[in-house]
Write an enzyme that holds these catalytic residues in place. Structure first.
Site, PDB file in Angstrom:
ATOM      1  CG  ASN A 108      -1.790   1.149   1.127  1.00 26.81           C
ATOM      2  OD1 ASN A 108      -2.561   1.670   0.183  1.00 26.81           O
ATOM      3  ND2 ASN A 108      -1.899   1.881   2.456  1.00 26.81           N
ATOM      4  CG  HIS A 110      -0.435   6.496   4.395  1.00 25.98           C
ATOM      5  ND1 HIS A 110      -1.865   6.613   4.675  1.00 25.98           N
ATOM      6  CD2 HIS A 110      -0.199   7.381   5.777  1.00 25.98           C
ATOM      7  CE1 HIS A 110      -2.412   7.574   5.462  1.00 25.98           C
ATOM      8  NE2 HIS A 110      -1.146   7.801   5.977  1.00 25.98           N
ATOM      9  CB  SER A 137       5.094   5.416   4.081  1.00 27.19           C
ATOM     10  OG  SER A 137       5.144   6.353   5.005  1.00 27.19           O
ATOM     11  CG  ASP A 146      -2.745   3.651   6.546  1.00 19.21           C
ATOM     12  OD1 ASP A 146      -2.677   2.946   5.463  1.00 19.21           O
ATOM     13  OD2 ASP A 146      -3.636   4.339   6.824  1.00 19.21           O
TER      14      ASP A 146
HETATM   15  C1  GRF Z   1      -2.810   8.777  -2.849  1.00 20.24           C
HETATM   16  O1  GRF Z   1      -2.488   9.844  -2.209  1.00 20.24           O
HETATM   17  C2  GRF Z   1      -2.366   7.378  -1.986  1.00 20.24           C
HETATM   18  O2  GRF Z   1      -1.294   7.728  -1.140  1.00 20.24           O
HETATM   19  C3  GRF Z   1      -3.487   7.144  -1.109  1.00 20.24           C
HETATM   20  O3  GRF Z   1      -4.667   7.572  -1.955  1.00 20.24           O
HETATM   21  C4  GRF Z   1      -4.280   8.305  -3.001  1.00 20.24           C
HETATM   22  C5  GRF Z   1      -4.677   7.610  -4.349  1.00 20.24           C
HETATM   23  O4  GRF Z   1      -4.270   8.597  -5.264  1.00 20.24           O
HETATM   24  N1  GRF Z   1      -3.659   5.889  -0.674  1.00 20.24           N
HETATM   25  P1  GRF Z   1      -4.213   8.024  -6.920  1.00 20.24           P
HETATM   26  O5  GRF Z   1      -5.726   7.534  -7.084  1.00 20.24           O
HETATM   27  O6  GRF Z   1      -3.217   6.897  -7.167  1.00 20.24           O
HETATM   28  O7  GRF Z   1      -4.416   9.077  -7.788  1.00 20.24           O
END
Ligand code: GRF
Length: 205
Positions: A108, A110, A137, A146
């Site tokens: 994932n 974050h 991260s 997370d």
């Molecule tokens: C990103 O900020 C990611 O870190 C978070 O959700 C957002 C997704 O953005 N988990 P995208 O759909 O990849 O543009």
């Protein structure tokens, strides 16, 4: 050796997925995107996947328990022989069942320096707290939120005149870079997990 198969899960914009897809296409990641799955029918990420002629599927979570929905997702991932699952803005918490099916094989991203600012609106949380640096991260997914072992982080400054939007943009640029880096290391078998610590080896395990 057959290329490793990636499964992407997303719920929205899909810019992280797009960056990964671009790296796969350019050969920077030696893998294939086997399937893109969304729990939101009109997610932009699904459109991007279709434009790129990738297998793109919407799975409707409505009226299903978390585990029932996850069983459908897992079935699709298994059917497409997915080796590594990449959550890219997937707005659902995975059930223990899902996590058990892919041990140390779910990533994932974050938008904060974990363990700070877990959960939703991490950039807003960072601004409200008043930190001077933030970032992003990439971590393994475990059964917390997370909370899994961290593979890579990137730091960006928080500027005096930042808004949630400007800070998010600065972080997003780094997200696009480090997510592909983490995937590349895993595909190259260079990632070793020892408890909470993740080591990146010079040569494959
Ligand atoms: C990103 O900020 C990611 O870190 C978070 O959700 C957002 C997704 O953005 N988990 P995208 O759909 O990849 O543009």
């Amino acid at each position: 050796m057959a290329k490793k198969q990636l499964g992407i899960l997303l719920s929205g914009r899909g810019s992280n997925f797009e960056a990964i897809a671009e790296n796969v296409e350019q050969g920077g990641i030696n893998a294939e995107i086997a399937i893109v799955i969304s729990d939101v029918a009109d997610a932009r990420g699904l459109d991007i996947a279709r434009q790129r002629k990738l297998e793109a599927r919407f799975l409707d979570p409505r009226g299903k328990s978390r585990e029932d929905f996850d069983r459908e997702v897992v079935a699709l991932l298994v059917e497409h022989k997915v080796d590594l699952v990449c959550l890219a803005g997937f707005m659902r918490i995975l059930s223990p069942f899902f996590i058990q099916q892919f041990p140390a094989r779910i990533l994932n991203i974050h938008p904060a320096l974990l363990p700070s600012f877990k959960g939703l609106h991490a950039q807003r949380q960072a601004l409200r707290y008043g930190v001077k640096v933030s970032g992003c991260s990439v971590h393994f997914v475990d059964d917390g939120v997370d909370s899994g072992p961290i593979i890579i982080q990137a730091v960006v400054p928080v500027l005096d005149d930042d808004t949630e939007e400007t800070l998010s943009q600065r972080i997003l640029k780094e997200e696009h870079r480090i997510y592909s880096q983490a995937i590349r290391w895993i595909i190259e078998d260079r990632v070793q997990i020892a408890g909470r610590r993740v080591r990146i080896l010079e040569t494959p395990v």
